[in-house]
Design a protein around this motif. Structure first.
Motif, mmCIF file in Angstrom:
data_model
loop_
_atom_site.group_PDB
_atom_site.id
_atom_site.type_symbol
_atom_site.label_atom_id
_atom_site.label_comp_id
_atom_site.label_asym_id
_atom_site.label_seq_id
_atom_site.Cartn_x
_atom_site.Cartn_y
_atom_site.Cartn_z
ATOM 1 N N ALA A 17 15.215 10.855 -8.507
ATOM 2 C CA ALA A 17 14.555 10.281 -7.326
ATOM 3 C C ALA A 17 13.893 8.942 -7.636
ATOM 4 O O ALA A 17 13.706 8.110 -6.739
ATOM 5 N N ILE A 18 13.532 8.725 -8.888
ATOM 6 C CA ILE A 18 12.912 7.459 -9.284
ATOM 7 C C ILE A 18 13.925 6.317 -9.270
ATOM 8 O O ILE A 18 13.596 5.174 -8.925
ATOM 9 N N LEU A 19 15.174 6.618 -9.612
ATOM 10 C CA LEU A 19 16.151 5.574 -9.907
ATOM 11 C C LEU A 19 16.605 4.711 -8.716
ATOM 12 O O LEU A 19 16.718 3.491 -8.881
ATOM 13 N N PRO A 20 16.894 5.265 -7.532
ATOM 14 C CA PRO A 20 17.470 4.420 -6.473
ATOM 15 C C PRO A 20 16.664 3.168 -6.133
ATOM 16 O O PRO A 20 17.244 2.064 -6.099
ATOM 17 N N PRO A 21 15.346 3.252 -5.904
ATOM 18 C CA PRO A 21 14.616 2.011 -5.608
ATOM 19 C C PRO A 21 14.618 1.020 -6.774
ATOM 20 O O PRO A 21 14.606 -0.195 -6.562
ATOM 21 N N VAL A 22 14.630 1.550 -8.002
ATOM 22 C CA VAL A 22 14.653 0.667 -9.175
ATOM 23 C C VAL A 22 15.958 -0.118 -9.226
ATOM 24 O O VAL A 22 15.986 -1.315 -9.543
ATOM 25 N N GLN A 41 18.307 2.348 2.074
ATOM 26 C CA GLN A 41 19.093 3.517 1.674
ATOM 27 C C GLN A 41 18.548 4.122 0.375
ATOM 28 O O GLN A 41 18.503 5.352 0.230
ATOM 29 N N ALA A 42 18.137 3.270 -0.546
ATOM 30 C CA ALA A 42 17.607 3.757 -1.822
ATOM 31 C C ALA A 42 16.321 4.554 -1.614
ATOM 32 O O ALA A 42 16.129 5.624 -2.206
ATOM 33 N N LEU A 43 15.442 4.046 -0.779
ATOM 34 C CA LEU A 43 14.181 4.739 -0.527
ATOM 35 C C LEU A 43 14.413 6.061 0.205
ATOM 36 O O LEU A 43 13.744 7.058 -0.072
ATOM 37 N N LEU A 44 15.348 6.079 1.130
ATOM 38 C CA LEU A 44 15.662 7.327 1.830
ATOM 39 C C LEU A 44 16.278 8.357 0.882
ATOM 40 O O LEU A 44 16.019 9.567 1.003
ATOM 41 N N ALA A 45 17.083 7.887 -0.078
ATOM 42 C CA ALA A 45 17.637 8.802 -1.085
ATOM 43 C C ALA A 45 16.522 9.419 -1.920
ATOM 44 O O ALA A 45 16.534 10.632 -2.210
ATOM 45 N N LEU A 88 0.825 -1.206 0.000
ATOM 46 C CA LEU A 88 0.000 0.000 0.000
ATOM 47 C C LEU A 88 0.857 1.253 0.000
ATOM 48 O O LEU A 88 0.541 2.241 -0.683
ATOM 49 N N VAL A 89 1.954 1.235 0.734
ATOM 50 C CA VAL A 89 2.878 2.370 0.720
ATOM 51 C C VAL A 89 3.539 2.492 -0.651
ATOM 52 O O VAL A 89 3.727 3.603 -1.170
ATOM 53 N N SER A 90 3.881 1.357 -1.252
ATOM 54 C CA SER A 90 4.463 1.384 -2.601
ATOM 55 C C SER A 90 3.495 2.009 -3.595
ATOM 56 O O SER A 90 3.897 2.800 -4.463
ATOM 57 N N LEU A 91 2.215 1.656 -3.477
ATOM 58 C CA LEU A 91 1.205 2.228 -4.365
ATOM 59 C C LEU A 91 1.105 3.740 -4.165
ATOM 60 O O LEU A 91 1.044 4.500 -5.135
ATOM 61 N N LEU A 92 1.083 4.171 -2.908
ATOM 62 C CA LEU A 92 1.013 5.608 -2.621
ATOM 63 C C LEU A 92 2.221 6.337 -3.216
ATOM 64 O O LEU A 92 2.080 7.415 -3.813
ATOM 65 N N MET A 93 3.397 5.754 -3.071
ATOM 66 C CA MET A 93 4.602 6.375 -3.608
ATOM 67 C C MET A 93 4.551 6.430 -5.130
ATOM 68 O O MET A 93 4.938 7.440 -5.737
ATOM 69 N N ALA A 139 8.068 7.587 0.682
ATOM 70 C CA ALA A 139 9.368 6.925 0.572
ATOM 71 C C ALA A 139 9.945 6.625 1.954
ATOM 72 O O ALA A 139 10.562 5.571 2.164
ATOM 73 N N VAL A 140 9.762 7.537 2.905
ATOM 74 C CA VAL A 140 10.225 7.282 4.278
ATOM 75 C C VAL A 140 9.455 6.108 4.870
ATOM 76 O O VAL A 140 10.047 5.196 5.491
ATOM 77 N N LEU A 141 8.128 6.092 4.677
ATOM 78 C CA LEU A 141 7.334 4.952 5.150
ATOM 79 C C LEU A 141 7.754 3.668 4.448
ATOM 80 O O LEU A 141 7.798 2.596 5.058
ATOM 81 N N GLY A 142 8.063 3.790 3.153
ATOM 82 C CA GLY A 142 8.528 2.621 2.412
ATOM 83 C C GLY A 142 9.838 2.084 2.954
ATOM 84 O O GLY A 142 10.058 0.868 2.987
ATOM 85 N N ALA A 143 10.718 2.989 3.375
ATOM 86 C CA ALA A 143 11.984 2.553 3.972
ATOM 87 C C ALA A 143 11.733 1.768 5.259
ATOM 88 O O ALA A 143 12.384 0.750 5.529
#
Length: 336
Positions: free
Chosen positions: A181-186, A146-150, A61-66, A113-117
């Motif tokens: 900002a899109i790239l780190p989690p990918v 770290q990626a999500l926090l970035a 759900l957090v991923s969807l929100l992000m 993204a913080v919640l996702g981390a």
């Protein structure tokens, strides 16, 4: 000091209702996708985690929100740069409105993204949220966290500077930050020891950026193009070129990524729960590419007669895209 605030604009009720319906459809698609593949059950577990039911359901759900916030932010900036472009001059009323919208979406993006981390840390370490803070050092050492926090930091930077953007070049800078900002989690989406990880990661980067451009651009047409029947043909022509390229890139990169991952693990492109979601998503995108292209070309040539039927078809396109977003989130949380 910042300049004077731009004129206020209240969204039409139909746009608000349509946006709410799209978000609901995306959430339902995520929910149904996860249940249909067995990735998340009702007994407290996510297949890849022992963090409990709360962590298991919070993560997608957090991923969807992000994802939705990312699309909103990039779509608004894209609208300024390509759909409402002013060739380097000061932004007009619609451009200023779009930049403000991008700033608001960036706030949601950063918080999500913080919640996702937090959810990623709890899921990977296999602990509940209550116990996570006792292992905060271990969580912060995880590349996924770290990626999500970035991403959160970069999105916060966009949110903090959006109020001072008055020209296209500054909007371009914000757009570059958004892509960054899109790239780190990918880049951390695949296990490092997985076969074909490099081409799969490249394919996923293309897939995500193209999808954000396509869906965000369509949302921008609805949000900023509908206010002027005179300017709408030009906006549609510009979006048609961008959307066609982006849509094809989404389809091909998605199939390529699925081929590289699925055939190694499951021996076939559309086998298993993940493969079923991939097939459903591919069918949705083929329908959207063909139907959307035909619809836009018809609208450009007959825009003098545009009315409710045109916007209803645009709404249907957005609703199908919302379902595809939900399926993408479900796929990201479904083990191969």
């Amino acid at each position: 000091m910042t300049g004077p605030a731009g004129p206020r604009h209240r969204l039409p009720g139909r746009v608000v209702l349509g946006g709410s319906a799209a978000v609901t459809l995306a959430a339902l698609a995520t929910f149904i996708g996860l249940l249909s593949t067995g990735a998340i059950g009702t007994d407290g577990g996510l297949d890849l985690s022992s963090g409990g039911l709360v962590v298991a359901w919070t993560s997608p759900l957090v991923s969807l929100l992000m994802d939705l916030a990312t699309i909103g932010c990039v779509g608004a900036l894209l609208s300024v740069l390509f759909l409402l472009r002013t060739d380097g001059g000061p932004l007009g009323t619609q451009g200023q409105r779009a930049v403000r919208d991008a700033g608001k979406a960036a706030v949601v993006w950063s918080l999500a993204a913080v919640l996702g981390a937090l959810t990623a840390g709890a899921s990977i370490l296999g602990v509940s949220f209550r116990l996570l803070f006792g292992r905060l050092g271990s969580a912060l050492a995880l590349p996924e966290v770290q990626a999500l926090l970035a991403s959160a930091v970069l999105a916060a930077l966009i949110a903090g500077t959006a109020g001072r953007i008055r020209t296209s070049p500054r909007t371009m800078t914000a757009g570059v930050l958004a892509i960054a900002a899109i790239l780190p989690p990918v880049l951390t989406a695949f296990p490092r020891n997985e076969p074909n990880v490099v081409p799969a990661a490249i394919g996923l980067i293309v897939h995500v950026i193209a999808a954000v451009v396509w869906i965000g651009g369509l949302a921008g047409v609805v949000r900023y193009g509908r206010g002027s029947r005179v300017g709408l043909p030009l906006v549609l022509r510009r979006f048609d070129r961008v959307a066609t390229i982006a849509a094809i890139a989404v389809l091909l990169s998605g199939l390529l990524t699925g081929l590289l991952r699925q055939t190694v693990v499951n021996g076939g492109l559309f086998t298993g729960g993940y493969g079923g979601l991939l097939l459903a998503k591919a069918v949705a995108f083929v329908l959207l590419i063909v139907g959307g292209l035909w619809h836009r070309r018809q609208a450009i040539t007959t825009l003098a007669d545009v009315g409710r039927r045109f916007w209803r078809l645009v709404a249907v396109e957005l609703f199908i895209l919302a379902i595809a977003i939900g399926l993408s989130v479900a796929m990201a949380h479904t083990p191969l």
